[in-house]
Enzyme design. Sequence first.
Site, PDB file in Angstrom:
ATOM      1  N   PHE A  49       1.383  -1.444  -0.126  1.00 36.87           N
ATOM      2  CA  PHE A  49      -0.080   0.227  -0.028  1.00 36.87           C
ATOM      3  C   PHE A  49       1.216   1.107  -0.264  1.00 36.87           C
ATOM      4  O   PHE A  49       0.445   2.047   1.382  1.00 36.87           O
ATOM      5  CB  PHE A  49      -0.950  -0.276   0.625  1.00 36.87           C
ATOM      6  CG  PHE A  49      -2.131  -1.210   1.015  1.00 36.87           C
ATOM      7  CD1 PHE A  49      -2.979  -1.182   0.248  1.00 36.87           C
ATOM      8  CD2 PHE A  49      -1.701  -2.098   2.185  1.00 36.87           C
ATOM      9  CE1 PHE A  49      -4.178  -2.217   0.507  1.00 36.87           C
ATOM     10  CE2 PHE A  49      -2.250  -3.566   2.125  1.00 36.87           C
ATOM     11  CZ  PHE A  49      -3.421  -3.352   0.533  1.00 36.87           C
ATOM     12  N   HIS A  50       2.005   1.377  -0.688  1.00 38.59           N
ATOM     13  CA  HIS A  50       2.667   2.392  -1.297  1.00 38.59           C
ATOM     14  C   HIS A  50       3.274   2.723  -2.818  1.00 38.59           C
ATOM     15  O   HIS A  50       2.932   1.271  -3.125  1.00 38.59           O
ATOM     16  CB  HIS A  50       3.382   2.266  -0.394  1.00 38.59           C
ATOM     17  CG  HIS A  50       5.246   1.035  -0.298  1.00 38.59           C
ATOM     18  ND1 HIS A  50       4.558   0.034   0.699  1.00 38.59           N
ATOM     19  CD2 HIS A  50       5.065   0.546  -0.967  1.00 38.59           C
ATOM     20  CE1 HIS A  50       5.803  -0.575   0.268  1.00 38.59           C
ATOM     21  NE2 HIS A  50       6.009  -0.596  -0.705  1.00 38.59           N
ATOM     22  N   ALA A  51       3.904   3.470  -3.181  1.00 38.34           N
ATOM     23  CA  ALA A  51       4.498   3.735  -3.674  1.00 38.34           C
ATOM     24  C   ALA A  51       5.724   4.128  -3.808  1.00 38.34           C
ATOM     25  O   ALA A  51       6.659   4.668  -2.922  1.00 38.34           O
ATOM     26  CB  ALA A  51       4.004   4.591  -5.348  1.00 38.34           C
TER      27      ALA A  51
END
Length: 134
Positions: A49-51
Amino acid sequence: MSLIETINLPILSDERGSLSFAEASSHIPFPIKRIFYITNTPENGNRGFHAHKATHQVLFCLHGSVLIKLDDGINKSEFLLSKPNVGLLIRNKIWHSMENFTKDCVFLSVASTHYSEKDYIRNYDDFLNFITKK
Ligand code: T46
């Protein structure tokens, strides 16, 4: 548009087992700076749940399976990572999560950068702002 870019590694199988290999800049489309791996995942657990601002990765699942979800801010794609010789390329600026880990999952990532928390975007609205700014 699909965000799925897979990398099929050679697999050499005989009565002793199966051997796969990956070389930087040929199978893996960047010089490898880091590997990390995840084990002991609870059944159906979720991570990510990140970039990343700059980091490219190729993800592998050496045992078990995990569902990878990708989002470039417009398009969304999913890929079930479940074969030890099939990697999934995640370029920078792609929001991603790893979901529905099996308990026996052995997850491996090869990455193009050394670890830096400054490279992470962990808030989805910040991600949308980052990819739309010039
Ligand atoms: C990613 C997905 C696929 C380090 O100190 N060094 C490292 O190289 C890594 C990868 C992590 N860490 C620390 C940072 C956190 O304190 O390990 C802790 C857990 O990391 P995180 O919550 O980011 O783990 P995941 O599973 O959500 O994400 C990981 C990678 O961090 C990330 O780059 O793309 O796997």
